[in-house]
Design an enzyme around this catalytic site. Structure first.
Site, PDB file in Angstrom:
ATOM      1  N   SER A   7       0.835  -1.210   0.000  1.00 23.57           N
ATOM      2  CA  SER A   7       0.000   0.000   0.000  1.00 23.57           C
ATOM      3  C   SER A   7       0.866   1.255   0.000  1.00 23.57           C
ATOM      4  O   SER A   7       1.628   1.499   0.945  1.00 23.57           O
ATOM      5  CB  SER A   7      -0.908   0.011   1.230  1.00 23.57           C
ATOM      6  OG  SER A   7      -1.448   1.301   1.408  1.00 23.57           O
ATOM      7  N   HIS A  32      -1.169  -1.250  -4.289  1.00 25.77           N
ATOM      8  CA  HIS A  32      -2.454  -0.900  -3.672  1.00 25.77           C
ATOM      9  C   HIS A  32      -2.501   0.608  -3.441  1.00 25.77           C
ATOM     10  O   HIS A  32      -1.596   1.181  -2.826  1.00 25.77           O
ATOM     11  CB  HIS A  32      -2.560  -1.658  -2.348  1.00 25.77           C
ATOM     12  CG  HIS A  32      -3.854  -1.509  -1.629  1.00 25.77           C
ATOM     13  ND1 HIS A  32      -4.963  -2.274  -1.913  1.00 25.77           N
ATOM     14  CD2 HIS A  32      -4.219  -0.676  -0.616  1.00 25.77           C
ATOM     15  CE1 HIS A  32      -5.963  -1.928  -1.099  1.00 25.77           C
ATOM     16  NE2 HIS A  32      -5.539  -0.957  -0.309  1.00 25.77           N
ATOM     17  N   ASP A  34      -4.749   3.818  -1.983  1.00 24.76           N
ATOM     18  CA  ASP A  34      -5.832   4.154  -1.057  1.00 24.76           C
ATOM     19  C   ASP A  34      -6.320   5.579  -1.260  1.00 24.76           C
ATOM     20  O   ASP A  34      -5.628   6.532  -0.894  1.00 24.76           O
ATOM     21  CB  ASP A  34      -5.324   4.014   0.381  1.00 24.76           C
ATOM     22  CG  ASP A  34      -5.057   2.571   0.745  1.00 24.76           C
ATOM     23  OD1 ASP A  34      -6.016   1.788   0.761  1.00 24.76           O
ATOM     24  OD2 ASP A  34      -3.885   2.230   1.000  1.00 24.76           O
ATOM     25  N   MET A  36      -8.956   8.446  -0.213  1.00 26.12           N
ATOM     26  CA  MET A  36      -9.848   8.808   0.907  1.00 26.12           C
ATOM     27  C   MET A  36     -10.430  10.194   0.670  1.00 26.12           C
ATOM     28  O   MET A  36      -9.763  11.053   0.103  1.00 26.12           O
ATOM     29  CB  MET A  36      -9.062   8.835   2.217  1.00 26.12           C
ATOM     30  CG  MET A  36      -8.350   7.541   2.520  1.00 26.12           C
ATOM     31  SD  MET A  36      -7.420   7.695   4.053  1.00 26.12           S
ATOM     32  CE  MET A  36      -6.488   6.177   4.015  1.00 26.12           C
ATOM     33  N   HIS A  65      -8.239   1.179  -4.120  1.00 25.65           N
ATOM     34  CA  HIS A  65      -9.166   1.018  -2.991  1.00 25.65           C
ATOM     35  C   HIS A  65      -9.782   2.381  -2.695  1.00 25.65           C
ATOM     36  O   HIS A  65      -9.115   3.266  -2.165  1.00 25.65           O
ATOM     37  CB  HIS A  65      -8.375   0.480  -1.783  1.00 25.65           C
ATOM     38  CG  HIS A  65      -9.164   0.359  -0.526  1.00 25.65           C
ATOM     39  ND1 HIS A  65      -8.568   0.206   0.708  1.00 25.65           N
ATOM     40  CD2 HIS A  65     -10.506   0.354  -0.294  1.00 25.65           C
ATOM     41  CE1 HIS A  65      -9.507   0.112   1.647  1.00 25.65           C
ATOM     42  NE2 HIS A  65     -10.689   0.215   1.065  1.00 25.65           N
ATOM     43  N   MET A  67     -11.969   4.679  -0.645  1.00 24.08           N
ATOM     44  CA  MET A  67     -12.669   4.892   0.633  1.00 24.08           C
ATOM     45  C   MET A  67     -13.394   6.229   0.532  1.00 24.08           C
ATOM     46  O   MET A  67     -13.028   7.221   1.163  1.00 24.08           O
ATOM     47  CB  MET A  67     -11.649   4.900   1.783  1.00 24.08           C
ATOM     48  CG  MET A  67     -11.164   3.509   2.139  1.00 24.08           C
ATOM     49  SD  MET A  67      -9.622   3.527   3.065  1.00 24.08           S
ATOM     50  CE  MET A  67      -8.478   3.566   1.706  1.00 24.08           C
ATOM     51  N   MET A 136     -11.506  -5.483   5.290  1.00 23.85           N
ATOM     52  CA  MET A 136     -10.708  -4.558   6.100  1.00 23.85           C
ATOM     53  C   MET A 136     -10.416  -5.227   7.441  1.00 23.85           C
ATOM     54  O   MET A 136     -11.338  -5.672   8.133  1.00 23.85           O
ATOM     55  CB  MET A 136     -11.454  -3.237   6.327  1.00 23.85           C
ATOM     56  CG  MET A 136     -11.577  -2.353   5.100  1.00 23.85           C
ATOM     57  SD  MET A 136     -10.031  -2.047   4.217  1.00 23.85           S
ATOM     58  CE  MET A 136      -9.029  -1.269   5.496  1.00 23.85           C
ATOM     59  N   GLY A 141      -8.918   4.193   6.932  1.00 25.89           N
ATOM     60  CA  GLY A 141      -8.631   5.619   7.084  1.00 25.89           C
ATOM     61  C   GLY A 141      -7.186   5.911   7.443  1.00 25.89           C
ATOM     62  O   GLY A 141      -6.696   7.009   7.161  1.00 25.89           O
ATOM     63  N   PHE A 142      -6.517   4.962   8.056  1.00 33.27           N
ATOM     64  CA  PHE A 142      -5.155   5.222   8.518  1.00 33.27           C
ATOM     65  C   PHE A 142      -4.279   3.976   8.382  1.00 33.27           C
ATOM     66  O   PHE A 142      -4.772   2.853   8.545  1.00 33.27           O
ATOM     67  CB  PHE A 142      -5.160   5.651   9.995  1.00 33.27           C
ATOM     68  CG  PHE A 142      -6.010   6.855  10.253  1.00 33.27           C
ATOM     69  CD1 PHE A 142      -5.494   8.138  10.093  1.00 33.27           C
ATOM     70  CD2 PHE A 142      -7.350   6.706  10.611  1.00 33.27           C
ATOM     71  CE1 PHE A 142      -6.294   9.255  10.304  1.00 33.27           C
ATOM     72  CE2 PHE A 142      -8.154   7.818  10.824  1.00 33.27           C
ATOM     73  CZ  PHE A 142      -7.636   9.104  10.666  1.00 33.27           C
ATOM     74  N   GLY A 143      -2.997   4.218   8.127  1.00 35.98           N
ATOM     75  CA  GLY A 143      -2.038   3.123   8.140  1.00 35.98           C
ATOM     76  C   GLY A 143      -1.545   2.894   9.560  1.00 35.98           C
ATOM     77  O   GLY A 143      -1.832   3.681  10.471  1.00 35.98           O
ATOM     78  N   GLY A 144      -0.834   1.815   9.754  1.00 34.47           N
ATOM     79  CA  GLY A 144      -0.163   1.572  11.033  1.00 34.47           C
ATOM     80  C   GLY A 144      -1.058   1.226  12.208  1.00 34.47           C
ATOM     81  O   GLY A 144      -0.641   1.358  13.358  1.00 34.47           O
ATOM     82  N   ASP A 174      -6.583  -6.184   4.345  1.00 37.53           N
ATOM     83  CA  ASP A 174      -5.936  -4.869   4.353  1.00 37.53           C
ATOM     84  C   ASP A 174      -5.981  -4.274   5.757  1.00 37.53           C
ATOM     85  O   ASP A 174      -7.067  -4.010   6.283  1.00 37.53           O
ATOM     86  CB  ASP A 174      -6.699  -3.972   3.355  1.00 37.53           C
ATOM     87  CG  ASP A 174      -6.102  -2.587   3.210  1.00 37.53           C
ATOM     88  OD1 ASP A 174      -5.018  -2.329   3.761  1.00 37.53           O
ATOM     89  OD2 ASP A 174      -6.738  -1.763   2.516  1.00 37.53           O
ATOM     90  N   GLY A 175      -4.787  -4.064   6.335  1.00 41.49           N
ATOM     91  CA  GLY A 175      -4.691  -3.387   7.626  1.00 41.49           C
ATOM     92  C   GLY A 175      -4.027  -4.241   8.687  1.00 41.49           C
ATOM     93  O   GLY A 175      -4.476  -5.352   8.970  1.00 41.49           O
ATOM     94  N   GLY A 176      -2.931  -3.726   9.236  1.00 45.48           N
ATOM     95  CA  GLY A 176      -2.263  -4.427  10.335  1.00 45.48           C
ATOM     96  C   GLY A 176      -1.572  -5.713   9.923  1.00 45.48           C
ATOM     97  O   GLY A 176      -1.291  -6.568  10.760  1.00 45.48           O
ATOM     98  N   GLY A 196       1.121  -1.958   4.204  1.00 49.49           N
ATOM     99  CA  GLY A 196       1.647  -0.598   4.087  1.00 49.49           C
ATOM    100  C   GLY A 196       2.906  -0.449   4.896  1.00 49.49           C
ATOM    101  O   GLY A 196       4.026  -0.589   4.391  1.00 49.49           O
ATOM    102  N   SER A 197       2.738  -0.185   6.200  1.00 45.27           N
ATOM    103  CA  SER A 197       3.904   0.107   7.039  1.00 45.27           C
ATOM    104  C   SER A 197       4.871  -1.080   7.132  1.00 45.27           C
ATOM    105  O   SER A 197       6.078  -0.870   7.248  1.00 45.27           O
ATOM    106  CB  SER A 197       3.470   0.566   8.430  1.00 45.27           C
ATOM    107  OG  SER A 197       2.362  -0.168   8.875  1.00 45.27           O
TER     108      SER A 197
HETATM  109  C1  DX5 Z   1      -6.177   1.880   5.511  1.00 50.69           C
HETATM  110  C2  DX5 Z   1      -5.744   1.477   4.133  1.00 50.69           C
HETATM  111  C3  DX5 Z   1      -4.606   0.526   4.103  1.00 50.69           C
HETATM  112  C4  DX5 Z   1      -3.348   0.992   4.804  1.00 50.69           C
HETATM  113  C5  DX5 Z   1      -2.814  -0.211   5.528  1.00 50.69           C
HETATM  114  O1  DX5 Z   1      -7.407   2.457   5.481  1.00 50.69           O
HETATM  115  O2  DX5 Z   1      -6.813   0.902   3.412  1.00 50.69           O
HETATM  116  O3  DX5 Z   1      -4.312   0.072   2.779  1.00 50.69           O
HETATM  117  O4  DX5 Z   1      -2.356   1.498   3.957  1.00 50.69           O
HETATM  118  O5  DX5 Z   1      -1.761   0.179   6.318  1.00 50.69           O
HETATM  119  P1  DX5 Z   1      -0.976  -0.817   7.271  1.00 50.69           P
HETATM  120  O6  DX5 Z   1      -0.534  -1.984   6.417  1.00 50.69           O
HETATM  121  O7  DX5 Z   1       0.140   0.005   7.786  1.00 50.69           O
HETATM  122  O8  DX5 Z   1      -1.954  -1.251   8.334  1.00 50.69           O
HETATM  123 ZN    ZN Z   2      -6.399  -0.064   1.417  1.00 51.16          ZN
END
Ligand code: DX5
Ligand code: ZN
Length: 215
Positions: A7, A32, A34, A36, A65, A67, A136, A141-144, A174-176, A196-197
């Site tokens: 991501s 990927h 994102d 928003m 993706h 959002m 999800m 909405g947020f990474g990490g 997607d996420g964590g 992502g992270s």
């Molecule tokens: C969050 C995004 C993700 C995000 C995941 O809303 O849809 O794609 O980048 O970030 P990580 O992998 O850091 O949880």
């Molecule tokens: Zn995403």
């Protein structure tokens, strides 16, 4: 083997070219992206001018993706990027069946995304029409953010629904996603891991992409 879709949200926005070159040279399968809108989710990321610049230099298929509310308004714009996959949120589409068909007519694969609080059973009447379900595993909405454990049950439920209905849909999460949760997710039955992270925060992102791929 998993399909890996890093991501870009966790990339260095002051030097996207460098991070996209890394993706181009890596074993990542997709990129990927994102989008928003500050309405569907409490954050704003990037929009079409940035996506167009990314699409020009990225050699991997684009996994977009959205959002955003009313994603059906942007089918043409996403198709014009040359995107491979357009993911819309179940919660954002009043007429999901129509949106899926519009995405297909525009020449893209269609993905439907579920928030953590939306149950898998609601996909019963679209599962045969979609190419992918994006679960999800954090609130979007947020990474990490921290992985929501209950997601593992949802992956299993979705796998059962896909087998039962003969659907060809891939399961993306997607996420964590990290070293530990990725193993649990792959065991539960995922096809595609977004990270992502875990990828962009690494000293050696190539190694992390390979690790995820080989699960
Ligand atoms: C969050 C995004 C993700 C995000 C995941 O809303 O849809 O794609 O980048 O970030 P990580 O992998 O850091 O949880
Ligand atoms: Zn995403």
């Amino acid at each position: 083997m998993q399909i890996v879709s890093p991501s870009l949200l966790a990339a260095n926005f002051a030097n996207l070219e460098k991070d996209i070159e890394m993706i181009n040279n890596s074993n990542a399968d997709w990129l990927h992206l994102d989008v928003m809108d500050g309405v569907f989710v409490p954050n704003i990321s990037f929009g079409f001018p940035v996506l167009q610049a990314v699409a020009k230099i990225c050699r991997k298929p684009l996994d977009v993706h959205l959002m955003i509310v009313k994603p059906e308004k942007f089918v043409k714009e996403v198709a014009a990027l040359g995107a491979m996959m357009m993911n819309v949120h179940y919660e954002a589409c009043l007429h999901l069946n129509r949106v899926i068909h519009e995405i297909h007519e525009a020449g893209m694969k269609a993905g439907v995304t579920l928030n953590p609080s939306t149950p898998v059973c609601l996909l019963e009447d679209v599962i045969r029409d979609v190419d992918m379900v994006l679960l999800m595993t954090v609130n979007p909405g947020f990474g990490g953010q921290k992985f929501i454990e209950h997601s593992l049950d949802k992956v299993e439920q979705l796998r059962q629904m896909i087998v039962r209905t003969g659907s060809k849909a891939l399961i993306e999460v997607d996420g964590g996603v990290n070293k530990t949760t990725a193993v649990q997710l792959a065991q539960a039955g995922t096809d595609v891991l977004v990270a992502g992270s875990y990828v962009f925060g690494a000293e050696n992102p190539y190694e992390r992409i390979d690790y995820l791929k080989n699960l």
